[in-house]
Design a protein around this motif. Sequence first.
Motif, PDB file in Angstrom:
ATOM      1  N   GLU A  81       2.111  14.367  -5.892  1.00  0.00           N
ATOM      2  CA  GLU A  81       3.060  13.234  -5.501  1.00  0.00           C
ATOM      3  C   GLU A  81       2.540  12.392  -4.493  1.00  0.00           C
ATOM      4  N   GLU A  82       2.950  11.013  -4.315  1.00  0.00           N
ATOM      5  CA  GLU A  82       2.354  10.221  -3.351  1.00  0.00           C
ATOM      6  C   GLU A  82       2.214  10.627  -1.888  1.00  0.00           C
ATOM      7  N   THR A  83       3.223  11.535  -1.460  1.00  0.00           N
ATOM      8  CA  THR A  83       3.245  12.050  -0.101  1.00  0.00           C
ATOM      9  C   THR A  83       2.144  12.826   0.149  1.00  0.00           C
ATOM     10  N   ASP A  84       1.817  13.668  -0.912  1.00  0.00           N
ATOM     11  CA  ASP A  84       0.576  14.552  -0.776  1.00  0.00           C
ATOM     12  C   ASP A  84      -0.653  13.642  -0.441  1.00  0.00           C
ATOM     13  N   VAL A  85      -1.096  12.382  -1.089  1.00  0.00           N
ATOM     14  CA  VAL A  85      -1.914  11.728  -0.640  1.00  0.00           C
ATOM     15  C   VAL A  85      -2.098  11.116   0.817  1.00  0.00           C
TER      16      VAL A  85
END
Length: 773
Positions: A239-243
Amino acid sequence: MAESPGARRAPRTRSGLVYDDSVHTDVDPMREPVPAKNAADLKKFATLGIVTKADLLVHYPWRYADSREVTDIASLAIGLNVALIARVRGAQMKHAARTGRPRVEATITDGNRSLSLVIFTANEGIATWHLGRLAVGELGLFSGEINVFNGRLQLANPVYQILGSVEDEARAMEEAEWPIPIYPATKGLDSESIRATLRKVLDPLTEADVPDPVPPEIREARGLGSRLKALRDVHVPREETDVHRGQARLRYEEAFVLQAELARRRARAQREASTARPPRAGGLLEAFDARLPFDLTPGQVLAGAQIGDDLALDRPMQRLLQGEVGSGKTVVALRAMLQVIDAGGQAVMLAPTSVLAAQHVRTLRTLLGELAEGGMLGGSEIGTRVALLTGAQGAAERKTNLLDAASGQAGIVVGTHALLSSPVQFADLGLVVIDEQHKFGVEQRGALLAKAKNAPHLLVTTATPIPRTVAMTVFGELEISELREVPSGRSGITTHVVPVDSPAWMDRTWRRVGEEVARGGRAFVVCARIDPDDDALTNEDDGDDLYLDDDEATTVAQATTAGARPPKRPLRAVLEVVETLRQDDRLGGAAVGVLHGRMSGEEKDRAIADFASGATPVLVSTTVIEVGVDVPAATVMVVLDAHVFGLSQLHQLRGRIGRGREPGICLLVSGAPDGSTATQRLEALAATTDGFELARVDLLLRREGDVLGAAQSGRRGALRFLRVVSDGAVIDRARDDARGLVDADPELTPWPALRGAIEDQLADGREEFLGRT
C-alpha cells in the motif's frame, strides 16, 4: 604485486550494500553480476548503471502506478486510467501500411468481456519479444489509459506484467492490488523486466544478507525499520504507506551515512594540536576597533565573538562565515587575523583569482591604515604588514613579499594558488582564511595547512549564501556563522528584467547608463564571452560553467541526437560590446574600459583602478568582477544575456553596485521566453535582494545534484531521497546520532556496516565533494 593473505580489500560495489571483509569472509553475493539472461541484457542493465545485484536493489522506482482498484472491463470508458487483471486470448504481429513499422495486437479477457491491446514497437525483434510474453492463456496485469480506435475501446502501449500460472492466480490477484513500481528504463529493457529481475534478487534475501549502516539502537530510538525492510517497502509495497515508510527510512540513512563521515573528519581535526590565539589587551585588534569609522552590525559582533572564542582554544577552529553580499565579511575576517597576530602568529588569506586577491590587499590596507605599515616610516609602532603573492608578480616584488612572509614581518599574507608553492614559507602560520571555498580542492587546502607548525585555525568565507540545511550537508565539518544585515549607509538596489527584443527598453537601458555616468557614477557591463568568435558558453575567469535554460538545453540535446550541430547562440562578447559602446552617443562620450580573464595581472589592476578613479567610468567585463571588486561609486550594472547565468552568480554580480551612498540599479538583459526556468530565475532576482531567500529559490529551481556538486549527480552513491532544501529536521537528527557514535569511537570500529557504507560512497567519487568542505 600479489596481495598478502591478511590484506583487506576496500569494498567497491556502488550501492551502500557493502560487506566488510573483516567480518564476512565469504564472497559477498551482492557483488555478483545482475542476473541478466544474456550478455546483451547485461549491457542494457549497464547503461542504467546496474552492474551488480547491489546496484539493482538501489535502482529505485521513479513513480508508482495506482492499482488499488482493479477495473472491470465492463466498466471501461475513454480516458480512464485502468489496471486490469486479464488473460491473453491471442496476439499477432502486424505492420503499418505506410512505414512498415511493426506492432503487436492482442486481445485480453476477464472471463466475461474482451479488450484490444496495441503495442507499437521499433523493430520486429522487440515485437517478437512481446509476442513471446503474451502467449495464449497467460495471466497478466495491464495498466494504462483507455482510448478508442475505429470505434472500439483499446489499451495502447500498456504497462503490463505477466503474473504467473493458474496455480499462482490467488497470489497474483493479491499482488495485483498493490502499487506497481515503475522503474527508469532503457531501450530494450522495460520497467516490468527490471522489476521481474529485481524480485529474483530481493525475494530470497534475509536480514543477514543486507548489512545495515544504521545501528540497531538508533533504529529503535528513531522508530526505523531495517534496511532490508525499507528496500522491500519501496520495491514491493502493499500500500502507499509502505512506500512512504521505506523512502523515509532510506532518506534518513543517506543523511546519517554522510553526517557520520563529516563527524568523523571533524573529530580527527579536533584531535590535532593547535596553538591557542587568545585576544591581547592593547594590541592590533583594539587599535583597529578604535579607528573604525562605523559601528559593527549585531551579526558582525556575534560572529566575531564566536570566532574569537574558537581562536582562544588549543584545538583548530573550523568555521564557515557566510553572509549577504556587502554584509561585512572582510571586516570580521580581518578582526580574526588581528587577534592571531596579537598572539604572535600570522594569517593567510587564499583567494580564487588575482583580481580578488589584489582587491583584498587594497581593502585590508585601507581599513588598517598606518596599522598596515609596521616598520615603515609613518607606520604604527604596533603595526604589521600586508603582503600579496600571486603568479603574475614581478621577481623583485615577489622576493620582497616572500621574505616578509618567512620572517613574520607580514602578519597578513594574501594570495592565489601561488601561496601553495614550495618557496612560500611562514614564521608561524596561525590562521588560514579561504575565500570562496568551493573554488579550491582538498589537495590545495591541505598544501596550505601543511605550511604551519601546528594545525592552524581555519575560517572559510563565502559570499554565496546557502540555507542552513544545505550548509549542514555541504559544510558539515564546520561550525556556521551568518551575517544577514548590511552595514548602515548602504543604499538599496533596484533590479529590472529588460527584454532584449524591445528596442524601447534597450534604448532606455543605455540612456540610463549615460545618465548615471554623467552624475559621477560608474557602470559595469557584463558579458558571457570575451570574443565574438568564442563558441564555448563558459565562465573563463572562475571555471564555473554558464548553463542553458532547461528549454534551451532540451533543444540542443534533440539537435545533437538528430546529428545536427547545436545552433550557435548570439551571446554578446566583451571585445564586441566595448567597440559598440565607445561609439554610442547615449553614453555622452564617456570612456569605456575593458576587463577579462585573458589580461595580465597588471592590466587587470590598471583597468579596475581606472574604473574606480573615473578615468573609464564604464567597464565592460566578464564575470571576473563577480566577487571582491569594491568600487563605492558604481551605481549601475547591465548584464547582457543574463538568462545564461545562474541565480547566485547574478546576485554576486549585482553586489558590485550600490556599495556607497547612492542607490544602485541592475538591468538584466534577457532573451529567455516567458515561463522558462531562466525567466523564473531573473524574476526572482528582481523581486528581492535577500541572498538567503534567493538561495532557497535557486535550490528549488535546480537539480539536487547541482546543489551537492558533480559527485552527487548520476551515481549510485548519490542522494536519492534526501532533499537538503527541505529535510533539515532529518539532517539535524542524523547529525546528532552520527556525532554520538563518533564521540564513542571516532573510527566507528563497532559498526563495520557503517564504515563500509562510508567507504563505498567515498570510492564513488564523493571524497572530493567532502574534501571541499
